[in-house]
Design a protein around this motif. Structure first.
Motif, PDB file in Angstrom:
ATOM      1  N   GLY A 184       0.805  -1.215   0.000  1.00  0.00           N
ATOM      2  CA  GLY A 184       0.000   0.000   0.000  1.00  0.00           C
ATOM      3  C   GLY A 184       0.836   1.262   0.000  1.00  0.00           C
ATOM      4  O   GLY A 184       0.531   2.233  -0.711  1.00  0.00           O
ATOM      5  N   THR A 185       1.915   1.271   0.778  1.00  0.00           N
ATOM      6  CA  THR A 185       2.792   2.446   0.821  1.00  0.00           C
ATOM      7  C   THR A 185       3.527   2.614  -0.500  1.00  0.00           C
ATOM      8  O   THR A 185       3.698   3.737  -0.995  1.00  0.00           O
ATOM      9  CB  THR A 185       3.793   2.315   1.987  1.00  0.00           C
ATOM     10  OG1 THR A 185       3.074   2.172   3.205  1.00  0.00           O
ATOM     11  CG2 THR A 185       4.696   3.532   2.073  1.00  0.00           C
ATOM     12  N   SER A 217       1.158   4.006  -3.027  1.00  0.00           N
ATOM     13  CA  SER A 217       0.921   5.419  -2.733  1.00  0.00           C
ATOM     14  C   SER A 217       2.057   6.290  -3.252  1.00  0.00           C
ATOM     15  O   SER A 217       1.836   7.366  -3.821  1.00  0.00           O
ATOM     16  CB  SER A 217       0.757   5.627  -1.222  1.00  0.00           C
ATOM     17  OG  SER A 217      -0.357   4.933  -0.719  1.00  0.00           O
ATOM     18  N   SER A 218       3.285   5.819  -3.057  1.00  0.00           N
ATOM     19  CA  SER A 218       4.439   6.616  -3.471  1.00  0.00           C
ATOM     20  C   SER A 218       4.483   6.814  -4.980  1.00  0.00           C
ATOM     21  O   SER A 218       4.912   7.867  -5.462  1.00  0.00           O
ATOM     22  CB  SER A 218       5.738   5.944  -2.999  1.00  0.00           C
ATOM     23  OG  SER A 218       6.015   4.774  -3.748  1.00  0.00           O
ATOM     24  N   ILE A 219       4.022   5.835  -5.719  1.00  0.00           N
ATOM     25  CA  ILE A 219       4.024   5.936  -7.181  1.00  0.00           C
ATOM     26  C   ILE A 219       3.116   7.068  -7.647  1.00  0.00           C
ATOM     27  O   ILE A 219       3.421   7.778  -8.606  1.00  0.00           O
ATOM     28  CB  ILE A 219       3.611   4.583  -7.806  1.00  0.00           C
ATOM     29  CG1 ILE A 219       4.730   3.557  -7.587  1.00  0.00           C
ATOM     30  CG2 ILE A 219       3.299   4.729  -9.302  1.00  0.00           C
ATOM     31  CD1 ILE A 219       4.344   2.138  -7.912  1.00  0.00           C
ATOM     32  N   PHE A 220       2.012   7.274  -6.922  1.00  0.00           N
ATOM     33  CA  PHE A 220       1.073   8.330  -7.286  1.00  0.00           C
ATOM     34  C   PHE A 220       1.301   9.619  -6.483  1.00  0.00           C
ATOM     35  O   PHE A 220       0.543  10.577  -6.614  1.00  0.00           O
ATOM     36  CB  PHE A 220      -0.364   7.837  -7.076  1.00  0.00           C
ATOM     37  CG  PHE A 220      -0.717   6.652  -7.949  1.00  0.00           C
ATOM     38  CD1 PHE A 220      -0.856   6.795  -9.322  1.00  0.00           C
ATOM     39  CD2 PHE A 220      -0.884   5.392  -7.393  1.00  0.00           C
ATOM     40  CE1 PHE A 220      -1.167   5.709 -10.123  1.00  0.00           C
ATOM     41  CE2 PHE A 220      -1.197   4.300  -8.188  1.00  0.00           C
ATOM     42  CZ  PHE A 220      -1.335   4.458  -9.563  1.00  0.00           C
ATOM     43  N   GLY A 221       2.351   9.625  -5.647  1.00  0.00           N
ATOM     44  CA  GLY A 221       2.681  10.824  -4.904  1.00  0.00           C
ATOM     45  C   GLY A 221       1.645  11.204  -3.868  1.00  0.00           C
ATOM     46  O   GLY A 221       1.405  12.387  -3.608  1.00  0.00           O
ATOM     47  N   VAL A 222       1.012  10.196  -3.250  1.00  0.00           N
ATOM     48  CA  VAL A 222      -0.014  10.453  -2.231  1.00  0.00           C
ATOM     49  C   VAL A 222       0.351   9.704  -0.955  1.00  0.00           C
ATOM     50  O   VAL A 222       1.152   8.772  -0.964  1.00  0.00           O
ATOM     51  CB  VAL A 222      -1.421  10.027  -2.708  1.00  0.00           C
ATOM     52  CG1 VAL A 222      -1.863  10.857  -3.901  1.00  0.00           C
ATOM     53  CG2 VAL A 222      -1.453   8.525  -3.058  1.00  0.00           C
TER      54      VAL A 222
END
Length: 380
Positions: free
Chosen positions: A201-202, A205-210
Motif C-alpha cells: 500500500g505504501t 501510494s508513493s508511485i502516485f505521490g499520495v
C-alpha cells in the motif's frame, strides 16, 4: 500458540485453536493475522523466548527496505543467530516450538534469497516459517518460486512464500491486469507453498505521490484502492482463492491501559465510521481501516508497531451471528433459509464461499458474542 492468549479471562463463544508452522496450510493461512515487520538487525530474541510481546504470533525480519544495503551482512548474521539461539532454547527447555511465533524473512531479491539459504542449516530451517518476496513480478516470480521449492526439498520442512504485490507494473492501469493474470498463472503450480499474499500500500501510494492522513484509510485513496481491488478480484475469487493480507497502517500513538477501560459499550463499527473518538487518532484510524479491509476480503494486516498486534487480531474474530450464519449455510444443501437470528436470508450456494472463510477465521481467532467485545479482548 494461539491468538489472544494474553487475555486468559476473556470468555469466547468458541475458543480459537492452537497452531504452529506445521499446522495444515488451509487453516494456517488464516492464522497469520497481524504480522509485525522489523529490521533484520533488530535484537528481539529474549522477547520471543520470554513472550514479552503480547499478541505476537507472526513476525518478519527484513533484509530489504527496513535496512541499508551496507547493513545486510550484519542483518543476515543476526537472523541466523536468532534462529540458532531459538533452537538452543527449545533443546534446553526454555521454550517450545509451539510457543515460537511464525518467523519469516523478507529477502532482498532472488539472488540474495539464494545466497542466504546457503547459510541456513536444517535445524534453523525447522524454526523458520518461510520467506517474504518483495517486488514480486512476473519477471522474477519463477526464480523465487523454483528456489523456494528447492529449499523445501533440501531441508524437508515446510517453508512458505509470501509474495508482495507492489511496483509500477501493478500500479499502472494499462499493465496491471495482464501482470496479475500472468503472476496468477505462474503461482498456480506452487500454490501449496504460498501462505499469504501481501500488498504494498505504501509503495503504491508513493508511485502516485499520495499518502493517507491519520484520519483516512488507504481505501479512500482512489488510485491505490483500484490497485487493491484488482488484486482482490484476481486472487480471492472462488476458483483462485488465496488469503490476501491488508496493507500496513503507518501511524502509531501510545495509549494507556486505563484509557481502554473507558470505552463505551456500543457498536464499534458505527462509532468509528461516524468518526466518534474511541481511543486516539492513530488507533481509531487503524481500527477503521481494518473494518474496511475485512469488508473487502483482506485477512490480517502488516504492522510496524507492537501496540497494533492486539487490535488487529481482535478485529479478526468472528461474531456469534456471523458464525451461526456460516455454519447454517455449510450445513444446508441448497435453497434459501432464514438466519437463526431471523434478521436476514441465507442463500446457501451464493453465500457458501463466504461461509467457508468465516469458519476458518473462527477457528483461527475465535468467536465472540458481538462487536461490542472486539476491544474487550485488548483488556487484561
Amino acid at each position: 500458540m494461539k491468538h489472544h492468549e494474553y487475555n486468559q479471562n476473556f470468555k469466547f463463544f468458541v475458543e480459537p485453536v492452537e497452531f504452529d508452522k506445521n499446522t495444515d496450510r488451509e487453516l494456517l493461512q488464516y492464522c497469520v493475522g497481524a504480522t509485525l515487520y522489523m529490521p533484520g538487525t533488530k535484537e528481539i530474541l529474549h522477547k520471543i523466548i520470554n513472550n514479552k510481546l503480547d499478541g505476537l504470533t507472526s513476525m518478519v525480519m527484513c533484509f530489504e527496505d527496513a535496512i541499508q544495503e551496507s547493513d545486510l551482512p550484519s542483518a543476515e548474521c543476526n537472523v541466523l543467530y536468532h534462529l540458532e539461539e531459538l533452537v538452543k532454547a527449545i533443546n534446553n527447555g526454555d521454550t517450545t516450538i509451539d510457543r515460537i511465533p511464525l518467523i519469516f524473512v523478507r529477502v532482498r531479491n532472488p539472488l540474495q534469497f539464494k545466497e542466504f539459504t546457503k547459510r541456513l542449516s536444517s535445524t534453523q530451517a525447522k524454526i523458520l516459517s518461510g520467506f517474504v518476496f518483495p517486488k514480486f513480478y512476473s519477471s522474477n516470480a519463477k526464480e523465487y518460486l523454483e528456489h523456494l521449492k528447492d529449499v523445501n526439498e533440501k531441508f524437508q520442512t515446510v517453508l512458505y512464500g509470501m509474495p508482495i504485490f507492489e511496483g509500477k507494473t501493478l500500479a499502472l492501469k494499462e499493465t496491471r491486469i495482464g501482470e496479475l493474470i500472468t503472476i496468477s498463472n505462474t503461482l498456480r503450480p506452487y500454490k501449496d507453498l504460498i501462505l499469504n499474499i501481501r500488498v504494498g500500500g505504501t509503495d503504491f501510494s508513493s508511485i502516485f505521490g499520495v499518502r493517507r492522513g491519520i484520519n483516512y484509510s488507504i481505501h479512500d485513496i482512489h488510485t491505490v484502492r483500484d490497485c487493491l481491488s484488482d488484486i482482490l478480484n484476481v486472487f480471492t475469487r472462488d476458483d483462485n482463492n488465496y488469503v490476501v493480507s491488508g496493507p500496513v497502517w503507518e501511524y502509531f500513538l501510545a495509549h494507556k491501559k486505563e484509557d481502554l477501560k473507558e470505552l463505551l459499550e456500543e457498536d464499534i463499527h458505527r462509532s468509528l465510521m461516524k468518526r466518534n473518538t474511541i481511543l486516539n487518532e492513530a488507533i481509531d484510524g487503524l481500527l477503521r481501516e481494518v473494518i474496511l479491509d475485512k469488508a473487502n476480503g483482506f485477512v490480517g494486516k502488516t504492522i510496524i508497531h507492537p501496540s497494533h498486534l492486539k487490535f488487529v487480531n481482535a478485529m479478526q474474530t468472528v461474531t456469534k451471528e456471523e458464525y451461526e450464519d456460516a455454519t447454517q449455510i455449510l450445513g444446508t444443501k441448497g435453497g434459501v433459509i432464514k438466519s437463526k437470528k431471523a434478521n436476514k436470508m441465507n442463500e446457501i450456494n451464493p453465500h457458501r464461499n463466504w461461509a467457508k472463510k468465516i469458519v476458518n477465521r473462527a477457528k483461527a481467532y475465535g468467536v465472540i458474542e458481538s462487536e461490542t467485545e472486539y476491544l474487550k479482548l485488548c483488556l487484561y
